[in-house]
Write a protein that holds these residues in place. Structure first.
Motif, PDB file in Angstrom:
ATOM      1  N   MET A 143       0.809  -1.283   0.029  1.00 30.20           N
ATOM      2  CA  MET A 143      -0.060   0.022  -0.079  1.00 30.20           C
ATOM      3  C   MET A 143       0.622   1.276   0.098  1.00 30.20           C
ATOM      4  O   MET A 143       0.532   2.422   0.505  1.00 30.20           O
ATOM      5  N   ASN A 144       2.106   1.292  -0.512  1.00 33.61           N
ATOM      6  CA  ASN A 144       2.810   2.475  -0.749  1.00 33.61           C
ATOM      7  C   ASN A 144       2.585   3.061  -2.266  1.00 33.61           C
ATOM      8  O   ASN A 144       2.464   2.278  -3.098  1.00 33.61           O
ATOM      9  N   MET A 145       2.578   4.326  -2.066  1.00 34.71           N
ATOM     10  CA  MET A 145       2.389   5.073  -3.395  1.00 34.71           C
ATOM     11  C   MET A 145       3.307   4.813  -4.566  1.00 34.71           C
ATOM     12  O   MET A 145       4.671   4.891  -4.402  1.00 34.71           O
ATOM     13  N   LEU A 146       2.746   4.170  -5.672  1.00 38.81           N
ATOM     14  CA  LEU A 146       3.699   4.166  -6.597  1.00 38.81           C
ATOM     15  C   LEU A 146       3.498   5.445  -7.714  1.00 38.81           C
ATOM     16  O   LEU A 146       4.546   5.972  -7.820  1.00 38.81           O
ATOM     17  N   ALA A 147       2.294   5.756  -7.856  1.00 35.93           N
ATOM     18  CA  ALA A 147       1.890   7.105  -8.688  1.00 35.93           C
ATOM     19  C   ALA A 147       0.502   7.375  -8.868  1.00 35.93           C
ATOM     20  O   ALA A 147      -0.375   6.533  -8.859  1.00 35.93           O
ATOM     21  N   PRO A 148       0.319   8.664  -8.774  1.00 31.17           N
ATOM     22  CA  PRO A 148      -1.035   9.023  -9.085  1.00 31.17           C
ATOM     23  C   PRO A 148      -1.000   9.790 -10.693  1.00 31.17           C
ATOM     24  O   PRO A 148       0.050  10.093 -10.873  1.00 31.17           O
ATOM     25  N   VAL A 149      -1.958   9.326 -11.415  1.00 34.12           N
ATOM     26  CA  VAL A 149      -1.805   9.720 -12.990  1.00 34.12           C
ATOM     27  C   VAL A 149      -3.310  10.055 -13.010  1.00 34.12           C
ATOM     28  O   VAL A 149      -4.074   9.914 -13.008  1.00 34.12           O
ATOM     29  N   PRO A 150      -3.098  11.577 -13.135  1.00 31.12           N
ATOM     30  CA  PRO A 150      -4.280  12.233 -13.310  1.00 31.12           C
ATOM     31  C   PRO A 150      -4.994  12.409 -14.620  1.00 31.12           C
ATOM     32  O   PRO A 150      -4.023  12.261 -15.784  1.00 31.12           O
ATOM     33  N   GLY A 151      -6.099  12.628 -14.744  1.00 30.29           N
ATOM     34  CA  GLY A 151      -6.772  12.761 -16.197  1.00 30.29           C
ATOM     35  C   GLY A 151      -7.268  11.538 -17.119  1.00 30.29           C
ATOM     36  O   GLY A 151      -7.236  10.492 -16.427  1.00 30.29           O
ATOM     37  N   TYR A 152      -8.168  11.786 -18.050  1.00 31.28           N
ATOM     38  CA  TYR A 152      -8.797  10.917 -18.446  1.00 31.28           C
ATOM     39  C   TYR A 152      -7.781  10.051 -19.287  1.00 31.28           C
ATOM     40  O   TYR A 152      -6.914  10.560 -19.955  1.00 31.28           O
ATOM     41  N   LEU A 153      -7.836   8.715 -19.129  1.00 31.04           N
ATOM     42  CA  LEU A 153      -7.160   7.782 -20.033  1.00 31.04           C
ATOM     43  C   LEU A 153      -8.100   6.890 -20.885  1.00 31.04           C
ATOM     44  O   LEU A 153      -9.029   6.224 -20.341  1.00 31.04           O
ATOM     45  N   ASP A 154      -7.941   6.664 -22.194  1.00 30.60           N
ATOM     46  CA  ASP A 154      -8.575   5.826 -23.050  1.00 30.60           C
ATOM     47  C   ASP A 154      -7.971   4.488 -22.692  1.00 30.60           C
ATOM     48  O   ASP A 154      -6.920   4.135 -21.968  1.00 30.60           O
ATOM     49  N   ALA A 155      -8.805   3.109 -23.135  1.00 23.36           N
ATOM     50  CA  ALA A 155      -8.370   1.867 -22.911  1.00 23.36           C
ATOM     51  C   ALA A 155      -7.046   1.602 -23.214  1.00 23.36           C
ATOM     52  O   ALA A 155      -6.179   1.046 -22.450  1.00 23.36           O
ATOM     53  N   LYS A 156      -6.617   1.982 -24.241  1.00 27.20           N
ATOM     54  CA  LYS A 156      -5.050   1.791 -24.904  1.00 27.20           C
ATOM     55  C   LYS A 156      -4.194   2.411 -24.106  1.00 27.20           C
ATOM     56  O   LYS A 156      -3.223   1.673 -23.511  1.00 27.20           O
ATOM     57  N   THR A 157      -4.208   3.657 -23.545  1.00 29.68           N
ATOM     58  CA  THR A 157      -3.249   4.150 -22.575  1.00 29.68           C
ATOM     59  C   THR A 157      -3.270   3.512 -21.309  1.00 29.68           C
ATOM     60  O   THR A 157      -2.207   3.302 -20.609  1.00 29.68           O
ATOM     61  N   PHE A 158      -4.594   3.338 -20.813  1.00 28.14           N
ATOM     62  CA  PHE A 158      -4.572   2.819 -19.513  1.00 28.14           C
ATOM     63  C   PHE A 158      -4.109   1.459 -19.497  1.00 28.14           C
ATOM     64  O   PHE A 158      -3.383   0.892 -18.441  1.00 28.14           O
ATOM     65  N   SER A 159      -4.326   0.691 -20.360  1.00 31.99           N
ATOM     66  CA  SER A 159      -3.310  -0.843 -20.486  1.00 31.99           C
ATOM     67  C   SER A 159      -2.119  -0.794 -20.358  1.00 31.99           C
ATOM     68  O   SER A 159      -1.368  -1.613 -19.864  1.00 31.99           O
ATOM     69  N   ARG A 160      -1.372   0.183 -20.914  1.00 37.30           N
ATOM     70  CA  ARG A 160      -0.063   0.335 -21.028  1.00 37.30           C
ATOM     71  C   ARG A 160       0.352   0.647 -19.669  1.00 37.30           C
ATOM     72  O   ARG A 160       1.306   0.157 -19.090  1.00 37.30           O
ATOM     73  N   ILE A 161      -0.364   1.505 -18.954  1.00 34.49           N
ATOM     74  CA  ILE A 161       0.159   2.067 -17.498  1.00 34.49           C
ATOM     75  C   ILE A 161      -0.201   0.831 -16.413  1.00 34.49           C
ATOM     76  O   ILE A 161       0.438   0.801 -15.662  1.00 34.49           O
ATOM     77  N   LEU A 162      -1.356   0.067 -16.866  1.00 36.73           N
ATOM     78  CA  LEU A 162      -1.685  -1.215 -15.972  1.00 36.73           C
ATOM     79  C   LEU A 162      -0.526  -2.309 -16.079  1.00 36.73           C
ATOM     80  O   LEU A 162       0.061  -2.734 -15.419  1.00 36.73           O
ATOM     81  N   ARG A 163      -0.039  -2.438 -17.525  1.00 35.03           N
ATOM     82  CA  ARG A 163       1.049  -3.315 -17.483  1.00 35.03           C
ATOM     83  C   ARG A 163       2.523  -2.671 -16.977  1.00 35.03           C
ATOM     84  O   ARG A 163       2.876  -3.533 -16.253  1.00 35.03           O
ATOM     85  N   TYR A 164       2.851  -1.426 -17.122  1.00 38.18           N
ATOM     86  CA  TYR A 164       3.812  -0.870 -16.734  1.00 38.18           C
ATOM     87  C   TYR A 164       3.900  -1.316 -15.223  1.00 38.18           C
ATOM     88  O   TYR A 164       5.073  -1.885 -14.663  1.00 38.18           O
ATOM     89  N   PHE A 165       3.011  -1.055 -14.382  1.00 35.90           N
ATOM     90  CA  PHE A 165       2.955  -1.149 -12.698  1.00 35.90           C
ATOM     91  C   PHE A 165       2.806  -2.638 -12.635  1.00 35.90           C
ATOM     92  O   PHE A 165       3.259  -3.289 -11.724  1.00 35.90           O
ATOM     93  N   GLY A 166       1.838  -3.198 -13.327  1.00 42.47           N
ATOM     94  CA  GLY A 166       1.416  -4.553 -12.886  1.00 42.47           C
ATOM     95  C   GLY A 166       2.465  -5.725 -13.090  1.00 42.47           C
ATOM     96  O   GLY A 166       2.673  -6.831 -12.471  1.00 42.47           O
ATOM     97  N   GLU A 167       3.011  -5.441 -14.273  1.00 41.38           N
ATOM     98  CA  GLU A 167       4.471  -6.426 -14.564  1.00 41.38           C
ATOM     99  C   GLU A 167       5.569  -6.083 -14.098  1.00 41.38           C
ATOM    100  O   GLU A 167       6.696  -6.335 -14.402  1.00 41.38           O
ATOM    101  N   ASN A 168       5.618  -4.797 -13.050  1.00 37.85           N
ATOM    102  CA  ASN A 168       6.799  -4.596 -12.495  1.00 37.85           C
ATOM    103  C   ASN A 168       7.668  -3.898 -13.366  1.00 37.85           C
ATOM    104  O   ASN A 168       9.045  -3.643 -12.838  1.00 37.85           O
ATOM    105  N   HIS A 169       7.517  -3.291 -14.293  1.00 37.26           N
ATOM    106  CA  HIS A 169       8.532  -2.614 -15.222  1.00 37.26           C
ATOM    107  C   HIS A 169       8.851  -1.340 -14.693  1.00 37.26           C
ATOM    108  O   HIS A 169       9.870  -0.672 -14.886  1.00 37.26           O
ATOM    109  N   HIS A 170       8.121  -0.934 -13.548  1.00 35.36           N
ATOM    110  CA  HIS A 170       8.441   0.273 -13.036  1.00 35.36           C
ATOM    111  C   HIS A 170       9.725   0.285 -12.099  1.00 35.36           C
ATOM    112  O   HIS A 170      10.423   1.289 -11.703  1.00 35.36           O
TER     113      HIS A 170
END
Length: 139
Positions: free
Chosen positions: A100-127
């Motif tokens: 429950m530590n902060m990774l990042a807040p991402v402000p603004g509307y995200l379309d599905a393609k952009t949101f999927s990329r961000i989900l993969r970035y954090f979800g797959e530990n690329h960050h």
């Protein structure tokens, strides 16, 4: 939010939080288009506990022994203020790690393609090994 925290006790996962308000048009657009996209649903279910947090919600939320409440002076919930680091912009998607530590807040509307990329970035530990710009170049 409290349910996600309880589930993390048994099976740690990252958390993705949709911080929204009832009057936010872009929030509604994300609800209808982005959050219902099959790829987004699959990535969220694989890597995260999803949470929707109404930034103007009135119910207290207790996490790790601390209770967050709605504050009239902010016209916002204390948890939303904390998660958005005082930058009250809607929608904002907040990513927390398995502790429950902060990774990042991402402000603004995200379309599905952009949101999927961000989900993969954090979800797959690329960050942990590269910044988002490097990740985008490779993916």
């Amino acid at each position: 939010m409290e349910q996600a925290a309880a589930r993390m006790e048994k099976e740690p996962r990252k958390i993705v939080i949709d911080v929204y308000t009832d009057w936010c048009g872009w929030c509604k657009k994300m609800d209808k288009g982005t959050f219902t996209d099959p790829k987004v649903v699959e990535l969220v279910n694989r890597h995260f506990y999803p949470v929707k947090l109404n930034a103007e919600g009135k119910d207290p939320i207790t996490l790790r022994g601390q209770t967050f409440k709605y504050k009239d002076e902010y016209r916002s919930h204390e948890l939303a203020v904390a998660l958005l680091q005082g930058q009250m912009s809607y929608p904002t998607t907040v990513y927390l790690d398995e502790k429950m530590n902060m990774l990042a807040p991402v402000p603004g509307y995200l379309d599905a393609k952009t949101f999927s990329r961000i989900l993969r970035y954090f979800g797959e530990n690329h960050h942990k090994s590269m910044n988002f710009q490097e990740f985008e170049k490779k993916n």
